[in-house]
Design a protein around this motif. Structure first.
Motif, short mmCIF file in Angstrom:
data_model
loop_
_atom_site.label_atom_id
_atom_site.label_comp_id
_atom_site.label_asym_id
_atom_site.label_seq_id
_atom_site.Cartn_x
_atom_site.Cartn_y
_atom_site.Cartn_z
N MET A 1 0.85 -1.20 0.00
CA MET A 1 0.00 0.00 0.00
C MET A 1 0.88 1.25 0.00
N LEU A 2 0.63 2.16 -0.93
CA LEU A 2 1.35 3.42 -1.01
C LEU A 2 0.64 4.43 -0.10
N LYS A 3 1.37 4.99 0.87
CA LYS A 3 0.78 5.93 1.83
C LYS A 3 1.60 7.21 1.83
N VAL A 4 0.97 8.30 1.38
CA VAL A 4 1.69 9.55 1.17
C VAL A 4 0.99 10.70 1.89
N ALA A 5 1.77 11.50 2.63
CA ALA A 5 1.26 12.72 3.24
C ALA A 5 1.77 13.91 2.44
N ILE A 6 0.87 14.81 2.08
CA ILE A 6 1.24 15.99 1.30
C ILE A 6 1.17 17.20 2.22
N TYR A 7 2.32 17.85 2.42
CA TYR A 7 2.41 19.00 3.31
C TYR A 7 2.79 20.25 2.52
N GLY A 8 2.57 21.41 3.14
CA GLY A 8 2.97 22.66 2.54
C GLY A 8 2.27 23.82 3.21
N LYS A 9 2.73 25.01 2.94
CA LYS A 9 2.13 26.22 3.50
C LYS A 9 0.65 26.31 3.12
N GLY A 10 -0.15 26.86 4.01
CA GLY A 10 -1.56 27.06 3.70
C GLY A 10 -1.74 27.88 2.44
N GLY A 11 -2.58 27.43 1.53
CA GLY A 11 -2.85 28.15 0.29
C GLY A 11 -1.86 27.90 -0.82
N ILE A 12 -0.93 26.97 -0.62
CA ILE A 12 0.12 26.74 -1.62
C ILE A 12 -0.34 25.80 -2.73
N GLY A 13 -1.48 25.15 -2.56
CA GLY A 13 -1.99 24.25 -3.60
C GLY A 13 -1.91 22.79 -3.26
N LYS A 14 -1.82 22.47 -1.96
CA LYS A 14 -1.76 21.07 -1.53
C LYS A 14 -2.99 20.29 -1.97
N SER A 15 -4.15 20.90 -1.79
CA SER A 15 -5.39 20.18 -2.12
C SER A 15 -5.50 19.94 -3.63
N THR A 16 -5.05 20.89 -4.41
CA THR A 16 -5.04 20.72 -5.87
C THR A 16 -4.13 19.56 -6.25
N VAL A 17 -2.93 19.54 -5.67
CA VAL A 17 -1.99 18.46 -5.97
C VAL A 17 -2.54 17.13 -5.49
N THR A 18 -3.06 17.10 -4.26
CA THR A 18 -3.54 15.84 -3.68
C THR A 18 -4.71 15.27 -4.46
N SER A 19 -5.70 16.10 -4.75
CA SER A 19 -6.90 15.59 -5.42
C SER A 19 -6.60 15.18 -6.86
N ASN A 20 -5.71 15.89 -7.53
CA ASN A 20 -5.33 15.47 -8.89
C ASN A 20 -4.51 14.19 -8.87
N LEU A 21 -3.66 14.02 -7.86
CA LEU A 21 -2.95 12.75 -7.70
C LEU A 21 -3.94 11.62 -7.45
N ALA A 22 -4.91 11.87 -6.58
CA ALA A 22 -5.92 10.84 -6.29
C ALA A 22 -6.66 10.45 -7.56
#
Length: 251
Positions: A1-22
């Motif tokens: 199982m691949l388990k990845v945490a995506i971190y970064g400054k608030g507003g930097i685009g983490k959710s965009t990166v995470t949801s597109n990766l998903a």
């Protein structure tokens, strides 16, 4: 199982990166869980046609009880991605980090991973300050790899440095390790050179690069990831490339 945490400054685009990766993993035939670990609870919205998901902490507060089944706190989005949002306390009251810890314990009690049997689990984590609660995904054995999303902006790089330092504090305990940097362009002056300098100084490779794009904004306005909106686009290709790198690292 691949388990990845995506971190970064608030507003930097983490959710965009995470949801597109998903979305990328899902269209590659993987069973995916995305867990939003931010009090704003907007990590999964573009996998759910722009509709917000009721966060776990809201459920517990409003129902005054713990959910009895996964369906109470999760919803399948684009590509069958199972979406969960931790949420946080009532604004101004309590610690948001504790919401993450409480949610993770609940997900264990509900046997999330045993029931859903995912191939990929992604945690989208607020990372300006890696306090105990926000560090839970990397220190409790949930995630094994960390992606740090940054631009060339001073405060984004400052947060990235704090995050990498925090993760390294746990490395000798067999917790998550930093896999790489994702450069999410903001088109600031000398951006590539600044992030490359941080990469060299920190010893963390740049594993993904997302150009600033109106295409991403256009599809997010429609409640979609760019993967869903146009999987053949050049921007989508960047997310697929990153997804493949992550999968190859597991092999």
């Amino acid at each position: 199982m691949l388990k990845v945490a995506i971190y970064g400054k608030g507003g930097i685009g983490k959710s965009t990166v995470t949801s597109n990766l998903a979305a990328a993993f899902a269209t590659m035939g993987k069973r995916v869980i995305q867990i939003g670990c931010d009090p704003k609870a907007d990590s999964t919205i573009n996998l759910l046609e722009g509709k917000p998901l009721r966060p776990v902490m809201n459920y517990m507060r409003e129902e005054d009880e713990e959910p009895e089944k996964l369906e109470d706190i999760s919803k399948e989005g684009f590509g069958g991605v199972l979406c969960i949002e931790t949420g946080g306390p009532t604004p101004g009251l309590g610690c948001a980090g504790r919401g993450i810890i409480a949610t993770f314990q609940l997900l264990e009690d509900l046997r999330l991973f045993e029931t859903y049997k995912p191939d990929v689990v992604l945690y989208d984590v607020l990372g300006d300050v890696v306090c105990g609660g926000f560090a839970a995904p990397i220190r409790e054995g949930y995630a094994e790899k960390v992606l740090i999303v940054t631009s060339g902006e001073k405060m984004a790089l400052y947060a990235a440095n704090n995050i990498s330092s925090a993760v390294r504090n746990f490395e000798d305990r067999s917790y998550a390790r930093v896999f790489g940097i994702v450069l999410n362009h903001r088109n600031v002056e000398n951006e590539v050179q600044k992030v490359q300098a941080f990469s060299k100084e920190s010893g963390i490779p740049i594993v993904g690069e997302i150009p600033r794009s109106d295409e991403i904004i256009r599809y997010e306005d429609q409640g979609q990831t760019v993967i869903e909106g146009n999987s053949e686009s050049e921007i989508s290709g960047r997310f697929y490339d990153l997804a493949k790198k992550l999968l190859e690292s597991e092999e």
